[in-house]
Design a protein around this motif. Structure first.
Motif, mmCIF file in Angstrom:
data_model
loop_
_atom_site.group_PDB
_atom_site.id
_atom_site.type_symbol
_atom_site.label_atom_id
_atom_site.label_comp_id
_atom_site.label_asym_id
_atom_site.label_seq_id
_atom_site.Cartn_x
_atom_site.Cartn_y
_atom_site.Cartn_z
ATOM 1 N N UNK A 1 0.764 -1.063 0.011
ATOM 2 C CA UNK A 1 -0.017 0.083 0.015
ATOM 3 C C UNK A 1 0.825 1.301 -0.100
ATOM 4 N N UNK A 2 1.827 1.109 0.710
ATOM 5 C CA UNK A 2 2.877 2.541 0.680
ATOM 6 C C UNK A 2 3.526 2.590 -0.295
ATOM 7 N N UNK A 3 3.890 1.652 -1.172
ATOM 8 C CA UNK A 3 4.579 1.789 -2.278
ATOM 9 C C UNK A 3 3.863 2.289 -3.522
ATOM 10 N N UNK A 4 2.388 1.644 -3.521
ATOM 11 C CA UNK A 4 1.604 2.128 -4.426
ATOM 12 C C UNK A 4 1.118 3.674 -4.211
ATOM 13 N N UNK A 5 1.040 3.811 -2.931
ATOM 14 C CA UNK A 5 0.654 5.344 -2.723
ATOM 15 C C UNK A 5 1.935 6.228 -3.121
ATOM 16 N N UNK A 6 3.001 5.982 -2.885
ATOM 17 C CA UNK A 6 4.036 6.664 -3.240
ATOM 18 C C UNK A 6 4.096 7.059 -4.807
ATOM 19 N N UNK A 7 3.926 5.743 -5.456
ATOM 20 C CA UNK A 7 3.850 5.987 -6.944
ATOM 21 C C UNK A 7 2.755 6.662 -7.540
ATOM 22 N N UNK A 8 1.754 6.596 -7.032
ATOM 23 C CA UNK A 8 0.601 7.486 -7.458
ATOM 24 C C UNK A 8 0.812 8.956 -7.222
ATOM 25 N N UNK A 9 1.306 9.170 -5.936
ATOM 26 C CA UNK A 9 1.515 10.504 -5.611
ATOM 27 C C UNK A 9 2.518 11.341 -6.554
ATOM 28 N N UNK A 10 3.678 10.549 -6.834
ATOM 29 C CA UNK A 10 4.712 10.921 -7.478
ATOM 30 C C UNK A 10 4.330 11.289 -8.950
ATOM 31 N N UNK A 11 3.330 10.346 -9.495
ATOM 32 C CA UNK A 11 2.822 10.664 -10.737
ATOM 33 C C UNK A 11 1.934 11.562 -11.064
ATOM 34 N N UNK A 12 1.081 12.010 -9.984
ATOM 35 C CA UNK A 12 0.370 13.201 -10.028
ATOM 36 C C UNK A 12 1.038 14.354 -9.743
ATOM 37 N N UNK A 13 2.096 14.538 -8.684
ATOM 38 C CA UNK A 13 2.862 15.817 -8.800
ATOM 39 C C UNK A 13 3.661 15.948 -9.998
ATOM 40 N N UNK A 14 4.327 15.121 -10.657
ATOM 41 C CA UNK A 14 5.222 15.163 -11.761
ATOM 42 C C UNK A 14 4.352 15.898 -12.992
ATOM 43 N N UNK A 15 2.999 15.401 -13.225
ATOM 44 C CA UNK A 15 2.516 15.828 -14.165
ATOM 45 C C UNK A 15 2.558 17.488 -14.186
#
Ligand code: SAM
Length: 159
Positions: free
Chosen positions: A9-23
């Protein structure tokens, strides 16, 4: 929940957040600050999502996979609280801090210096993502993506 479930869950959350902010960060000028290079997984992800962007990575010691090691001029070793001060004013577009330990007492100490340091590294409008709280008058909290449980990650904009 098992520790394995929690880790996923932690890794998935980290990936989803980084994808959102990188845009958003892709449209902004300024380098990226990576606090906690570790194995280099998030560094590698940021490098893929923001091609050509300068990413300055910090850690106490180099322990990253060979595929995820920054250029020597963008790798800073030592205690972040001390080493990062010389980058104050760099006008970073993104500060990503993955230096939480899971131990409340240690993370409470980090919370005494990380927010102010982060605010001083970011450009106005820049974004901070952290696994530990970023309480600071110049860091305005933003909502996480819907897949991320509240209060697990902290996303802020420098105002
Ligand atoms: N984001 C990394 C990845 O995806 O592989 C994992 C980072 S790991 C959870 C945290 C790292 O932060 C560790 O390598 C640790 O040495 C480093 N770290 C934690 N606190 C630090 C501090 N105060 N100064 C320097 N490095 C620190």
């Amino acid at each position: 929940m098992s520790r394995l479930d929690s880790f996923i869950r932690r890794m998935t959350a980290q990936r989803d957040i980084l994808d959102q902010v990188c845009a958003e960060v892709a449209k902004m000028e300024g380098p990226v600050i990576e606090f906690g290079l570790g194995n280099g997984r998030t560094f590698h992800h940021l490098r893929e999502r923001l091609p050509g962007r300068r990413i300055v990575a910090f850690d106490r010691a180099l322990a990253a996979h060979a595929s995820s090691i920054p250029e020597p001029e963008n790798l800073v070793l030592g205690e972040i609280r001390e080493t990062a001060t010389r980058f104050i004013g760099i006008d970073a577009a993104l500060v990503h801090a993955d230096i939480g330990t899971g131990y409340e007492d240690r993370d409470a100490v980090t919370a005494t210096w990380l927010p102010d340091l982060t605010a001083r590294l970011l450009r106005v409008g820049g974004i901070a993502v952290s696994g530990t709280p970023l309480d600071h008058p110049r860091l305005q909290r933003l909502p996480p993506p819907p897949s991320v449980p509240a209060d697990r990650y902290f996303i802020c904009r420098r105002v």
